[in-house]
Design a protein around this motif. Structure first.
Motif: not given
Length: 308
Positions: A233-234, A236-237, A239-242, A246
């Motif tokens: 979960h964290h 993924d967060q 990754s979304q926040e860049k 990656e």
């Protein structure tokens, strides 16, 4: 912060009648007097509530406040106490654990000496059902603490941790999501760190944690699966926040997944389920091929198989 600290002792309880008195005794015997005790009965099916009521009647000066709710899981039970709390720090205590008499006094002293700290944690003794004891050293966390917790792993135990109340409440307490259940404390530490909390380690043994042994396979898989749900979960967060490359996040994913499988293999090995242990060790090896601990564990497993 003034020169005195009040603690809110938050105790979640589910079917805790056989052991909650020992936990309450360990709080009542504290050398430090400035505390309140907030018990949340999370829909127990035994007489937990009656045990607490009798305890309060027997010790009328003991500042205990009992509440009962429909079963929500341990995150929801902790939150019930967390949002009723009025102390400067919340000191968490599970109903089957206990503290040594100087626990709150030592934490208060440490907090006053280090006034910028928001989270204070200490070492403790792990007690097995057969009475065997071993010291758990949790060690200081490196900065940035969020990265350490997420990239390396959890270093805190709930019954050995105290958190500044205002900060704990400001991040909405523990997650009550089923996908984090039994790992909700780890997820809570991560959000505290991400919110800028300052962590401090007190290198003293101030309590005992009861290790529940003989867990069925489904429970082991459930817990370790949810631990990795927290990690995923964290990641993924992030990754979304860049916030990170990656490529780094993919490496961390593989490293933590391998660690997760390795620990699960160790749990199965303790239970004598050697085939399950082997499968998890091999998965860990595929994810982390140069980690010496996996090779050592496989060698130990092989020796056990040879002996018998």
């Amino acid at each position: 912060m003034s020169n005195s600290i009040k603690f809110s002792v938050v105790i979640p309880a589910y079917n805790a009648a056989p052991f909650i008195e020992k936990a309450l005794d360990s709080v009542r015997n504290q050398s430090y007097p400035a505390f309140e005790v907030l018990i949340t009965d999370d829909g127990s099916k035994d007489d937990t509530g009656e045990v607490v009521r009798r305890y309060a009647e027997k010790h009328p000066s003991f500042p205990v406040c009992y509440a009962r709710q429909e079963n929500k899981g341990i995150g929801g039970a902790r939150n019930n106490g967390l949002f009723r709390a009025a102390g400067d720090f919340i000191a968490f205590l599970d109903a089957d654990d206990l503290w040594y008499p100087a626990k709150l006094e030592k934490i208060a002293q440490f907090a006053l000496q280090n006034r910028t700290l928001d989270v204070i944690y200490h070492d403790e003794v792990e007690t097995s059902s057969d009475g065997t004891k071993r010291i758990l050293h949790y060690h200081p966390l490196r900065d940035p603490v969020f990265e350490h917790l997420l990239f390396v792993g959890n270093q805190l135990s709930t019954s050995a941790t105290s958190v500044r109340r205002e900060l704990a409440q400001s991040i909405s307490g523990f997650s009550e999501s089923p996908e984090f259940n039994s790992a909700e404390d780890y997820e809570f530490w991560l959000r505290l760190a991400k919110a800028g909390a300052r962590f401090g380690h007190l290198s003293e043994v101030l309590g005992e944690y009861l290790r529940v042994e003989g867990c069925v396979t489904s429970r082991i898989e459930y817990h370790h699966g949810n631990v990795f749900n927290v990690v995923n979960h964290h990641l993924d967060q992030l990754s979304q926040e860049k916030a990170y490359p990656e490529s780094l996040l993919r490496r961390v994913y593989k490293t933590r997944r391998g660690q997760n499988r390795f620990i699960l293999g160790m749990e199965y090995c303790k239970l004598g389920e050697f085939r399950r242990a082997l499968n998890n060790y091999l998965e860990a090896l595929a994810l982390r091929p140069f980690w010496w601990k996996t090779y050592a564990a496989l060698l130990q497993l092989l020796l056990k198989a040879i002996r018998g």
